[in-house]
Write a protein that holds these residues in place. Structure first.
Motif, PDB file in Angstrom:
ATOM      1  N   GLU A 120       0.634  -1.173   0.166  1.00 44.84           N
ATOM      2  CA  GLU A 120      -0.039   0.211  -0.237  1.00 44.84           C
ATOM      3  C   GLU A 120       0.749   1.478   0.073  1.00 44.84           C
ATOM      4  O   GLU A 120       1.881   1.443   0.832  1.00 44.84           O
ATOM      5  CB  GLU A 120      -1.482   0.131   0.895  1.00 44.84           C
ATOM      6  CG  GLU A 120      -1.883   1.356   1.098  1.00 44.84           C
ATOM      7  CD  GLU A 120      -2.838   1.304   2.389  1.00 44.84           C
ATOM      8  OE1 GLU A 120      -3.497   2.222   2.512  1.00 44.84           O
ATOM      9  OE2 GLU A 120      -2.622   0.269   3.115  1.00 44.84           O
ATOM     10  N   ALA A 121       0.463   2.484  -1.184  1.00 39.95           N
ATOM     11  CA  ALA A 121       2.020   3.029  -1.023  1.00 39.95           C
ATOM     12  C   ALA A 121       0.125   5.126  -0.551  1.00 39.95           C
ATOM     13  O   ALA A 121       1.552   5.632   0.066  1.00 39.95           O
ATOM     14  CB  ALA A 121       1.861   3.849  -2.584  1.00 39.95           C
ATOM     15  N   ASP A 161      -5.024  13.718   2.336  1.00 41.88           N
ATOM     16  CA  ASP A 161      -6.536  12.949   1.753  1.00 41.88           C
ATOM     17  C   ASP A 161      -6.505  11.622   2.297  1.00 41.88           C
ATOM     18  O   ASP A 161      -7.467  10.803   1.993  1.00 41.88           O
ATOM     19  CB  ASP A 161      -6.241  12.624   0.139  1.00 41.88           C
ATOM     20  CG  ASP A 161      -5.076  12.215  -0.125  1.00 41.88           C
ATOM     21  OD1 ASP A 161      -5.696  10.810  -0.493  1.00 41.88           O
ATOM     22  OD2 ASP A 161      -4.202  12.492  -0.525  1.00 41.88           O
ATOM     23  N   THR A 162      -5.713  11.560   3.244  1.00 40.30           N
ATOM     24  CA  THR A 162      -5.370  10.141   4.143  1.00 40.30           C
ATOM     25  C   THR A 162      -5.519   9.647   5.128  1.00 40.30           C
ATOM     26  O   THR A 162      -5.227  11.045   5.851  1.00 40.30           O
ATOM     27  CB  THR A 162      -4.327   9.398   2.976  1.00 40.30           C
ATOM     28  OG1 THR A 162      -3.122   9.709   3.923  1.00 40.30           O
ATOM     29  CG2 THR A 162      -4.033   9.047   1.583  1.00 40.30           C
ATOM     30  N   PRO A 163      -5.668   8.154   6.030  1.00 42.39           N
ATOM     31  CA  PRO A 163      -6.419   8.310   7.099  1.00 42.39           C
ATOM     32  C   PRO A 163      -4.525   8.259   8.256  1.00 42.39           C
ATOM     33  O   PRO A 163      -4.327   9.254   8.993  1.00 42.39           O
ATOM     34  CB  PRO A 163      -6.268   6.906   7.422  1.00 42.39           C
ATOM     35  CG  PRO A 163      -7.264   6.448   6.562  1.00 42.39           C
ATOM     36  CD  PRO A 163      -6.494   7.139   4.973  1.00 42.39           C
ATOM     37  N   ARG A 164      -3.222   8.199   7.096  1.00 42.93           N
ATOM     38  CA  ARG A 164      -2.358   8.585   7.431  1.00 42.93           C
ATOM     39  C   ARG A 164      -1.265  10.217   7.377  1.00 42.93           C
ATOM     40  O   ARG A 164      -0.618  10.182   8.202  1.00 42.93           O
ATOM     41  CB  ARG A 164      -1.013   7.639   6.374  1.00 42.93           C
ATOM     42  CG  ARG A 164      -0.791   6.382   6.438  1.00 42.93           C
ATOM     43  CD  ARG A 164       0.342   5.889   6.010  1.00 42.93           C
ATOM     44  NE  ARG A 164       0.230   4.689   6.177  1.00 42.93           N
ATOM     45  CZ  ARG A 164       0.129   2.812   5.285  1.00 42.93           C
ATOM     46  NH1 ARG A 164      -0.693   3.630   4.275  1.00 42.93           N
ATOM     47  NH2 ARG A 164      -0.025   1.837   5.684  1.00 42.93           N
ATOM     48  N   ASP A 165      -2.490  10.657   6.843  1.00 44.47           N
ATOM     49  CA  ASP A 165      -2.393  12.434   6.534  1.00 44.47           C
ATOM     50  C   ASP A 165      -2.868  12.609   8.167  1.00 44.47           C
ATOM     51  O   ASP A 165      -2.052  13.587   8.603  1.00 44.47           O
ATOM     52  CB  ASP A 165      -2.604  12.835   5.806  1.00 44.47           C
ATOM     53  CG  ASP A 165      -2.396  12.918   4.526  1.00 44.47           C
ATOM     54  OD1 ASP A 165      -1.059  12.883   4.384  1.00 44.47           O
ATOM     55  OD2 ASP A 165      -2.947  12.326   3.282  1.00 44.47           O
ATOM     56  N   GLY A 193      -0.314   7.653   1.627  1.00 47.33           N
ATOM     57  CA  GLY A 193      -0.351   8.140   2.615  1.00 47.33           C
ATOM     58  C   GLY A 193       0.989   8.158   3.043  1.00 47.33           C
ATOM     59  O   GLY A 193       1.760   8.549   4.180  1.00 47.33           O
ATOM     60  N   ARG A 194       1.701   7.617   2.268  1.00 45.53           N
ATOM     61  CA  ARG A 194       4.054   6.783   2.910  1.00 45.53           C
ATOM     62  C   ARG A 194       4.574   7.272   2.302  1.00 45.53           C
ATOM     63  O   ARG A 194       4.156   8.247   1.401  1.00 45.53           O
ATOM     64  CB  ARG A 194       3.966   5.394   2.606  1.00 45.53           C
ATOM     65  CG  ARG A 194       2.494   4.395   3.391  1.00 45.53           C
ATOM     66  CD  ARG A 194       2.746   2.823   2.705  1.00 45.53           C
ATOM     67  NE  ARG A 194       3.217   2.715   3.704  1.00 45.53           N
ATOM     68  CZ  ARG A 194       4.234   1.387   3.700  1.00 45.53           C
ATOM     69  NH1 ARG A 194       4.143   0.341   2.478  1.00 45.53           N
ATOM     70  NH2 ARG A 194       5.648   0.818   4.558  1.00 45.53           N
ATOM     71  N   THR A 195       5.832   7.429   2.982  1.00 48.71           N
ATOM     72  CA  THR A 195       6.510   7.530   2.172  1.00 48.71           C
ATOM     73  C   THR A 195       7.336   7.231   1.241  1.00 48.71           C
ATOM     74  O   THR A 195       7.194   5.377   1.520  1.00 48.71           O
ATOM     75  CB  THR A 195       8.123   8.634   3.032  1.00 48.71           C
ATOM     76  OG1 THR A 195       8.725   7.276   3.783  1.00 48.71           O
ATOM     77  CG2 THR A 195       7.413   9.170   4.130  1.00 48.71           C
ATOM     78  N   ASP A 196       8.522   7.791   0.557  1.00 47.43           N
ATOM     79  CA  ASP A 196       9.219   7.148  -0.819  1.00 47.43           C
ATOM     80  C   ASP A 196       9.813   6.031  -0.622  1.00 47.43           C
ATOM     81  O   ASP A 196       9.783   4.633  -0.735  1.00 47.43           O
ATOM     82  CB  ASP A 196       9.589   7.771  -1.507  1.00 47.43           C
ATOM     83  CG  ASP A 196       9.129   8.889  -2.500  1.00 47.43           C
ATOM     84  OD1 ASP A 196       7.524   8.581  -2.565  1.00 47.43           O
ATOM     85  OD2 ASP A 196       9.107   9.631  -3.020  1.00 47.43           O
ATOM     86  N   ASP A 197      10.841   6.562   1.070  1.00 50.76           N
ATOM     87  CA  ASP A 197      11.705   5.256   1.688  1.00 50.76           C
ATOM     88  C   ASP A 197      10.438   4.006   2.237  1.00 50.76           C
ATOM     89  O   ASP A 197      10.955   3.067   2.963  1.00 50.76           O
ATOM     90  CB  ASP A 197      12.204   6.261   2.615  1.00 50.76           C
ATOM     91  CG  ASP A 197      13.793   6.417   2.274  1.00 50.76           C
ATOM     92  OD1 ASP A 197      13.665   5.641   0.584  1.00 50.76           O
ATOM     93  OD2 ASP A 197      14.053   7.110   2.418  1.00 50.76           O
ATOM     94  N   ALA A 198       9.514   4.203   2.595  1.00 47.14           N
ATOM     95  CA  ALA A 198       8.682   3.489   3.560  1.00 47.14           C
ATOM     96  C   ALA A 198       7.969   2.324   2.491  1.00 47.14           C
ATOM     97  O   ALA A 198       8.292   1.664   2.718  1.00 47.14           O
ATOM     98  CB  ALA A 198       7.469   4.118   4.344  1.00 47.14           C
ATOM     99  N   ILE A 199       7.450   3.094   1.526  1.00 51.07           N
ATOM    100  CA  ILE A 199       7.426   2.161   0.151  1.00 51.07           C
ATOM    101  C   ILE A 199       8.551   0.964  -0.244  1.00 51.07           C
ATOM    102  O   ILE A 199       7.926  -0.013  -0.554  1.00 51.07           O
ATOM    103  CB  ILE A 199       7.235   2.736  -0.942  1.00 51.07           C
ATOM    104  CG1 ILE A 199       5.446   3.567  -0.340  1.00 51.07           C
ATOM    105  CG2 ILE A 199       6.345   1.639  -2.180  1.00 51.07           C
ATOM    106  CD1 ILE A 199       4.838   4.966  -1.315  1.00 51.07           C
ATOM    107  N   ALA A 200       9.354   2.183  -0.130  1.00 52.80           N
ATOM    108  CA  ALA A 200      10.978   1.269  -0.903  1.00 52.80           C
ATOM    109  C   ALA A 200      10.894   0.340   0.339  1.00 52.80           C
ATOM    110  O   ALA A 200      11.790  -1.515  -0.524  1.00 52.80           O
ATOM    111  CB  ALA A 200      11.960   2.105  -0.635  1.00 52.80           C
TER     112      ALA A 200
END
Length: 241
Positions: A57-58, A189-193, A60-67
């Motif tokens: 899942e991407a 726009d996301t719960p992570r925000d 609301g996440r940071t690029d490093d977290a996705i990576a």
């Protein structure tokens, strides 16, 4: 006996720092070339034959977290992920500079240019970014969209500042002279925000222009449907100075 003279009292309103997310908030469907650039970087640096797209899942996440999630699924060790994180970031930036279209104006969310103009004209508002995008990607994306000039360089918080999105509002506040949390608002726009705002004790407006419906965005101070509602939403936040 004369009544005591009344001194006039002047009230000064403290400026608000508004921290905007990008994907799903300022822009819609503008992450394809961004994602491709990150995937290419992971393939080249870590020798991945396949990227497990759809398993991570991407939103609301940071690029490093996705990576990190992708690489972990691919069996890459945490030590190697950490050691090559900067290389992934730099190559993603290079790839995105090549892949980003020159004109992304059609991917700007409805009403965003107008509301940014309105907010930027106010003397009690400062605009900045809080986004999981690496800063180089965020800047290139917004410049191609024609809205980059609303967000001064050297401000905001980005995925290149911390893998943990919860760190980003505080980073952004510090870059603006350590704004008080009571006068800071994350707009995303996301719960992570919402979660990253709450982690820093700042206010949050959630906008249902991304992948989540209004009913999914509980926990925000205010939930809105469109960008044009932001100025009114600011007046509805309890405790905002």
């Amino acid at each position: 006996m004369d009544a005591p003279r009344r001194r006039d009292v002047v009230y000064f309103r403290l400026p608000m720092l508004l921290l905007f997310d990008i994907d799903g908030t300022l822009m819609i469907k503008a992450s394809r070339e961004h994602a491709e650039s990150l995937y290419v970087a992971l393939r080249k640096i870590h020798g991945l034959a396949e990227i497990p797209v759809g398993k991570v899942e991407a939103a609301g996440r940071t690029d490093d977290a996705i990576a990190r999630s992708i690489l972990t699924l691919a069996g890459v060790s945490a030590e190697r992920i950490d050691a090559r994180a900067r290389d992934v970031q730099m190559l993603t930036c290079e790839e995105y500079a090549r892949r980003c279209p020159d004109d992304l104006s059609e991917r700007v969310a409805p009403g965003v240019p107008e509301v940014l103009e309105k907010l930027a004209a106010r003397d009690d508002v400062e605009l900045a970014l809080v986004t999981g995008n690496y800063e180089c990607v965020a800047r290139r994306k917004l410049d191609a969209a024609g809205i980059g000039t609303f967000f001064a360089r050297g401000t905001g918080g980005y995925g290149s500042d911390s893998e943990d999105r919860s760190d980003l509002p505080a980073i952004a506040r510090a870059r603006h002279g350590d704004y008080d949390a009571a006068n800071t608002v994350v707009i995303g726009d996301t719960p992570r925000d919402i979660a990253c705002a709450r982690a820093d004790g700042v206010h949050v407006i959630a906008i249902s222009t991304g992948p989540f419906r209004a009913t999914d965005l509980h926990g925000a101070d205010v939930v809105i449907d469109m960008a044009r509602e932001i100025p009114v939403a600011l007046t509805r936040i309890p405790g905002l100075s």
